[in-house]
Design a protein around this motif. Sequence first.
Motif, mmCIF file in Angstrom:
data_model
loop_
_atom_site.group_PDB
_atom_site.id
_atom_site.type_symbol
_atom_site.label_atom_id
_atom_site.label_comp_id
_atom_site.label_asym_id
_atom_site.label_seq_id
_atom_site.Cartn_x
_atom_site.Cartn_y
_atom_site.Cartn_z
ATOM 1 N N ASN A 137 132.028 32.010 17.598
ATOM 2 C CA ASN A 137 131.408 33.330 17.709
ATOM 3 C C ASN A 137 130.144 33.277 18.557
ATOM 4 O O ASN A 137 129.086 33.807 18.199
ATOM 5 C CB ASN A 137 131.075 33.884 16.319
ATOM 6 N N LYS A 138 130.297 32.611 19.737
ATOM 7 C CA LYS A 138 129.140 32.487 20.624
ATOM 8 C C LYS A 138 129.566 32.569 22.071
ATOM 9 O O LYS A 138 130.737 32.545 22.365
ATOM 10 C CB LYS A 138 128.390 31.178 20.371
ATOM 11 N N ALA A 171 143.525 27.583 23.818
ATOM 12 C CA ALA A 171 142.805 26.684 22.913
ATOM 13 C C ALA A 171 141.298 26.861 23.076
ATOM 14 O O ALA A 171 140.551 26.939 22.089
ATOM 15 C CB ALA A 171 143.210 25.239 23.188
ATOM 16 N N ARG A 172 140.852 26.906 24.312
ATOM 17 C CA ARG A 172 139.419 27.100 24.579
ATOM 18 C C ARG A 172 138.949 28.443 24.023
ATOM 19 O O ARG A 172 137.895 28.523 23.365
ATOM 20 C CB ARG A 172 139.172 27.044 26.092
ATOM 21 N N SER A 173 139.703 29.483 24.287
ATOM 22 C CA SER A 173 139.329 30.817 23.826
ATOM 23 C C SER A 173 139.282 30.883 22.305
ATOM 24 O O SER A 173 138.400 31.524 21.729
ATOM 25 C CB SER A 173 140.331 31.843 24.370
ATOM 26 N N GLN A 184 133.387 37.713 28.151
ATOM 27 C CA GLN A 184 132.789 36.427 28.498
ATOM 28 C C GLN A 184 133.640 35.272 27.983
ATOM 29 O O GLN A 184 133.770 34.239 28.641
ATOM 30 C CB GLN A 184 131.371 36.334 27.923
ATOM 31 N N ASN A 185 134.192 35.469 26.800
ATOM 32 C CA ASN A 185 135.097 34.464 26.224
ATOM 33 C C ASN A 185 136.278 34.217 27.161
ATOM 34 O O ASN A 185 136.618 33.060 27.463
ATOM 35 C CB ASN A 185 135.576 34.955 24.855
ATOM 36 N N ILE A 186 136.899 35.282 27.628
ATOM 37 C CA ILE A 186 138.080 35.171 28.489
ATOM 38 C C ILE A 186 137.725 34.519 29.821
ATOM 39 O O ILE A 186 138.423 33.605 30.288
ATOM 40 C CB ILE A 186 138.715 36.556 28.722
ATOM 41 N N VAL A 187 136.627 34.968 30.433
ATOM 42 C CA VAL A 187 136.215 34.405 31.724
ATOM 43 C C VAL A 187 135.882 32.925 31.576
ATOM 44 O O VAL A 187 136.295 32.088 32.397
ATOM 45 C CB VAL A 187 135.001 35.179 32.289
ATOM 46 N N ASN A 188 135.134 32.582 30.538
ATOM 47 C CA ASN A 188 134.773 31.187 30.290
ATOM 48 C C ASN A 188 136.016 30.325 30.105
ATOM 49 O O ASN A 188 136.107 29.216 30.657
ATOM 50 C CB ASN A 188 133.868 31.093 29.054
ATOM 51 N N SER A 189 136.971 30.834 29.350
ATOM 52 C CA SER A 189 138.190 30.069 29.058
ATOM 53 C C SER A 189 139.044 29.892 30.303
ATOM 54 O O SER A 189 139.655 28.826 30.505
ATOM 55 C CB SER A 189 138.992 30.772 27.956
#
Length: 272
Positions: free
Chosen positions: A271-272, A262-264, A5-10
Amino acid sequence: MDIDQNIVNSLEYARSSWGKVATLGGILFVPFLILFVFIFIGAISNNGFVLGLLIFIGILIMLIAFFLANGYFFRVIKSTLAGLDEIPDFDDWGELLVGGLKVLVVELIYSIIFGILASIPIFIIFLVLGLIGSFLGIAGSIADASISPAVLAGSGVFIWVMYLGIFLTYLIMIAVGLLYYIVSFIGISNMAYQDNMGSAFAISEIRERISSIRWGKAIIWVLATYFVTLIAVLVSYILGLLLVGIIVVPIIIMPFLIIFLARSTGLLYLNK
């Protein structure tokens, strides 16, 4: 937030404003054009002093651009930690320069620290290998190596020990590299969160933050961001072969990667 989710969001965050991606790309690319033009002008002037002066000015402009890009990387982290989902604007250039300088100092200090940490065990490994090699050399001078099975067997053992030493060296470099990647990026995020440069080296706070994230998750994050970077490098190589990469890589791919990372990093710190 899980790593996927972190990667997709970033990735979605980075592509939410191609205009700002291109602006950052311009900051990175234009100085190279300026340096190229300066070198050309200096070359046709047939004046060594003029050439040297123009190259110096061009390199200085490139350094300023590097600080600005680093500062924007830092600004994206701060924006993420503040809970904002929009890519920040390009304003307050002085703040960008200062932020970029802070990031560079933190990275340099951590590079030195982890470089020393990696050098110590590697030095010990090669010291042991050197001692083994010296011992076998002495043994070979005492006995005729061509007819001494013991010396020949020892030489074979030394070769395998040497391979083991090289393998251990690679493992140490990988382990220290992972630690550097995690600690330095969490340190930079902590500096952004606390708005204090000293917080980048607050080891207890950084260790506590990484523990809350979990080391396993942090390592997976490193591998995931490295994979995205690897894909970007491969795409850049292919585009470079097609010549279009001369423009697309510095204007789009490199700044996209900076904003993504940077976003990631900010999301990992939260941690969210």
